[in-house]
Design a protein around this motif. Structure first.
Motif, short mmCIF file in Angstrom:
data_model
loop_
_atom_site.label_atom_id
_atom_site.label_comp_id
_atom_site.label_asym_id
_atom_site.label_seq_id
_atom_site.Cartn_x
_atom_site.Cartn_y
_atom_site.Cartn_z
N TRP A 87 0.81 1.75 3.00
CA TRP A 87 0.62 1.96 1.56
C TRP A 87 1.01 0.73 0.74
N ARG A 88 1.47 -0.32 1.39
CA ARG A 88 1.90 -1.49 0.63
C ARG A 88 0.75 -2.46 0.43
N PRO A 89 0.74 -3.20 -0.70
CA PRO A 89 -0.34 -4.15 -0.93
C PRO A 89 -0.35 -5.24 0.14
N ARG A 90 -1.55 -5.78 0.36
CA ARG A 90 -1.79 -6.74 1.43
C ARG A 90 -0.79 -7.90 1.43
N LEU A 91 -0.60 -8.52 0.26
CA LEU A 91 0.25 -9.70 0.24
C LEU A 91 1.71 -9.34 0.45
N ASP A 92 2.11 -8.14 0.00
CA ASP A 92 3.50 -7.71 0.21
C ASP A 92 3.79 -7.56 1.69
N THR A 112 12.10 -3.49 2.81
CA THR A 112 12.50 -3.90 1.47
C THR A 112 12.17 -2.82 0.44
N ILE A 113 11.58 -1.70 0.86
CA ILE A 113 11.43 -0.59 -0.08
C ILE A 113 12.78 0.06 -0.35
N PHE A 114 13.76 -0.21 0.54
CA PHE A 114 15.10 0.29 0.28
C PHE A 114 15.84 -0.71 -0.61
N PRO A 115 16.83 -0.24 -1.38
CA PRO A 115 17.58 -1.16 -2.23
C PRO A 115 18.20 -2.28 -1.38
N HIS A 116 17.99 -3.49 -1.80
CA HIS A 116 18.56 -4.62 -1.08
C HIS A 116 18.77 -5.73 -2.08
N ASN A 167 11.24 -3.01 -3.46
CA ASN A 167 9.81 -3.32 -3.53
C ASN A 167 9.02 -2.01 -3.52
N TRP A 168 8.70 -1.55 -4.69
CA TRP A 168 8.03 -0.25 -4.75
C TRP A 168 6.60 -0.36 -5.25
N ASP A 169 5.91 -1.37 -4.80
CA ASP A 169 4.49 -1.46 -5.14
C ASP A 169 3.70 -0.77 -4.03
N PHE A 170 2.98 0.27 -4.40
CA PHE A 170 2.17 0.93 -3.38
C PHE A 170 0.73 0.99 -3.83
N THR A 171 -0.16 1.11 -2.86
CA THR A 171 -1.58 1.11 -3.17
C THR A 171 -2.33 1.98 -2.16
#
Lengths: 378, 367
Positions: free
Chosen positions: B38-43, B51-55, B122-126
């Motif tokens: 579900w994460r964008p290609r470049l991410d 990195t979707i967890f707090p860090h 990092n909570w960018d999802f697509t």
């Protein structure tokens, strides 16, 4: 079953016997052949049509399933037109015949045919040369084949089997004592539903490597870099050969432990509670209870699971093929079989490898037959 | 008393702690794949899925221009109270106040970034990855440097339909044939009954590799390669020994009285089988059906050999394996594609787990 044994000794003349035999043979051959012809005609029609994909899918399903069901019905209807004696003679073959014919075509006869092919050079029978058992000499002397045997026996069986059985047993025992048994078991069993190709992608993503000066996106290399190591694509890292194979072995242990766990779990539940309690009252420690009572009681299951995993490991293909293609010293018997049969186009050698694989499982086959005879199902 | 209670508590902690660890080890690989899909290609290509967890991450708070500041990049430079060379700055230099200075770009035209360590997620999802993997049309990507990249779609949707067209008949046909055979072996009398059944038991563990080359030659002769019929029959053949064996074991245990009374009422074998045995065998049929369905759905080798080369009939596992081969670094596609192949087995597994487990336990030795 006495009542069901139809009387067929009443008019046992030679003619009747021969006629029976002929008709039976016709039935055995005719059902699959007609099924085949009808289905094939249907598929020529389907293949040439330009229908949307989902229509083709739907028609294919109805055609395939309906076709086979209809054939059974038609042949039974024909047989039921005969007199009672003839029906009793023929009907069993309407029921059993198609299965026997397909088994013969797809499994039994190919054993002989593959052995025959293995006696020829790379072109196989027809155009190729008869070379006797030379392919078998190659199987056991060729460098890549020896590597495949080493990997399959000394790395896959020696490591994958104990890992799978050990993890399975550990989880089964622990889950039995936990309140979260159902959830834990379902989650550990889940990889069993995943294809090996899918598992290959999952683990490729864990092993993935990026250049050392960029951030690692694979879990394993991220941990290794954090600990101060060098990131590598470990399954293909030949400097640690043959141990790079273990990165593939882990994948299969991960996939199969759930299977071992389920069987062990059922076996553990079958151990009588009174015996366990009696031992505990007598002052046996939990470890003693486990090794002296639990293990001997579930020994049969341990053997079953071990045999299954050994057979499975002997034939391991998909994981290796998707992860490394059998390169970097990770080839196994089944990948060599595939490479020789379908890529190098060496029919004779490929067939010889398949025969070796068959010989390897013969002890299990004998064990199964002996078990079956002991049950005396007939 | 307090001692034993403490001991009990400790052992519970040990049991559940170890169990939790195992469960985590077993689920993290799949979870990582799922999150990444579900994460964008470049991410995906630049940061780990965790990195979707707090860090804590270095984030740029200020950009400095070395030329404006009159810095000479050929020697040691004085910035913000520290002295560092160009090489040191490229690697990142810590300042006394906990920030970091980092030189980006080359020696002549580069810039210096002041970075601070901050908590972030990092909570960018697509849903774009799935869109691209499922559809057959081309996708355009704009890279950060402005260039446009065209990536063809992977048409997993077509492969899903093919997988269904392969798996459903390849499950139902062997069940139908095996159920008839199992009934015949269990309740009918004929010469060779015992002999034929022993053959079925012997064939249980025969590796299917043994049959691939001869069958492929037969198929080539009758022009069947690459069609659905070819693979249905192949899966039927390879699945039959187990199906016959399982169903026989089940049908044999049915009470004889039921059948006898049906025969006395004048029913034929066919009617008894259809009206009585099939409905009563539902649990065994379901167990084998799920087992065989998952086996066929997840199969790669048989499909590769009998459907290989025909793009029109390619099933999911083949499509995914091809994707690994051709776009092995496009993790946004691989993760989404892998998850697409897993949806059906997971649904079947979670809805019918009970039957699946039963079928698996009965069929421990599949060839």
């Amino acid at each position: 079953m006495g009542f069901l044994q139809q009387k067929n000794s009443a008019d046992d003349s030679i003619v009747a016997r021969i006629a029976t035999l002929v008709l039976r043979l016709i039935l055995v051959v005719a059902i699959p052949l007609i099924a085949f012809a009808v289905l094939y005609a249907g598929f020529i029609f389907l293949r040439d049509g330009n229908a949307p994909k989902w229509v083709i899918t739907a028609v294919a399903i109805i055609w395939g399933v309906g076709g086979v069901a209809a054939l059974f019905w038609i042949f039974n209807w024909i047989v039921e037109l005969f007199s009672d004696t003839w029906r009793a003679r023929l009907q069993p073959f309407v029921f059993v015949g198609p299965a026997l014919a397909i088994l013969a075509w797809y499994l039994a006869i190919p054993v002989g045919r593959t052995f025959y092919i293995s006696l020829f050079d790379r072109d196989g029978p027809g155009t190729g040369q008869f070379i006797g058992l030379a392919n078998y000499a190659t199987v056991f002397t060729d460098r890549l084949m020896r590597e495949a045997f080493r990997n399959n026996i000394f790395l896959w069986i020696i490591f994958a089997v104990p890992l799978t059985v050990g993890f399975g047993l550990l989880v089964a025992v622990l889950a039995d004592r936990s309140r979260f048994e159902r959830t834990a078991k379902a989650l550990i069993f889940l990889p069993m539903a995943i294809s090996f190709v899918g598992a290959g992608v999952i683990w490729n993503f864990i092993y993935v490597v990026r250049p050392p000066d960029t951030e690692q996106i694979g879990l394993l290399n991220a941990i290794i870099v954090n600990l101060g190591g060098t990131p590598r694509f470990w399954p293909a890292h030949t400097a640690i050969a043959p141990w790079n194979n273990l990165f593939l072995v882990i994948i299969v242990a991960w996939l199969q432990s759930g299977y071992a766990m389920v069987l062990f779990s059922a076996a553990i539940k079958g151990v009588p509670v009174e015996i366990l309690e009696a031992a505990r009252v007598d002052g046996a420690s939990e470890i003693e209870v486990f090794f002296k009572i639990m293990i001997p009681t579930i020994l049969g299951t341990i053997i079953t699971v071990t045999t299954t995993v050994v057979i499975f490991t002997l034939k391991i293909f998909d994981v290796v093929w998707v992860m490394t293609g059998g390169q970097f010293g990770t080839g196994v018997i089944a990948t060599q079989f595939y490479r020789q049969s379908f890529i190098a186009r060496n029919a004779g050698l490929g067939a010889a490898i398949a025969i070796v694989l068959l010989i390897a499982v013969i002890p299990v086959m004998i064990y199964n037959l002996r078990q079956f005879r002991e049950q005396e199902a007939f | 008393m307090a001692g034993t209670r403490r001991q009990k508590w400790l052992s519970l902690l040990l049991v559940n702690g170890t169990l939790l660890l195992m469960v985590l080890l077993w689920t993290v690989p799949t979870a990582g794949l799922f999150v990444s899909s579900w994460r964008p290609r470049l991410d995906i290509q630049s940061t780990g899925w965790w990195t979707i967890f707090p860090h804590r991450e270095w984030q740029t708070v200020e950009t400095l221009d070395p030329r404006e500041m009159g810095l000479d990049a050929t020697g040691p430079m004085q910035i913000r109270g520290i002295e560092a060379t160009f090489e040191e700055l490229r690697a990142g230099v810590a300042t006394p106040d906990g920030a970091q200075l980092r030189w980006l770009g080359n020696r002549r035209l580069g810039r210096i970034e002041v970075q601070e360590r901050v908590w972030t997620v990092n909570w960018d999802f697509t849903t774009e990855n799935y869109g691209q993997v499922l559809q057959g049309k081309d996708f355009e990507y704009v890279n950060p440097d402005g260039s446009v990249e065209v990536i063809p779609g992977d048409n997993f949707w077509g492969a899903i339909l093919n997988s269904i067209a392969v798996a459903v008949p390849a499950t139902v046909i062997p069940i139908l044939i095996a159920a008839f055979a199992a009934y015949g072996f269990a309740w009918m009398d004929f010469t060779g009954r015992r002999f034929f059944f022993i053959i079925v038991v012997a064939l249980l563990v025969v590796p299917l590799q043994i049959a691939l080359v001869p069958i492929l030659r037969d198929y080539a002769r009758i022009n069947l390669n690459g069609t659905f019929l070819a693979i249905w029959l192949a899966h039927t053949g390879f699945g039959l020994p187990l199906a016959v064996y399982l169903l026989f074991n089940y049908i044999r245990t049915m009470p004889r009285e039921i059948l006898e009374s049906a025969f006395i009422d004048g029913a034929s074998h066919f009617t008894v089988f259809l009206r009585l045995i099939l409905p009563l065998s539902t649990p065994a049929l379901a167990s084998f059906a799920i087992f065989q369905f998952l086996w066929v759905w997840n199969d790669y080798l048989v499909a590769l050999i009998f459907l290989g080369g025909n793009k029109e009939t390619e099933v999911l596992t083949m499509r995914l394996a091809n994707l690994v081969g051709s776009r092995g670094n496009d993790w946004h596609l691989l993760t989404a594609g892998a998850f697409v192949t897993m949806i059906m087995p997971l649904v079947v597994f979670f809805s019918l787990q009970r039957y699946f487990v039963r079928g698996m336990m009965a069929g421990s030795v599949k060839g």
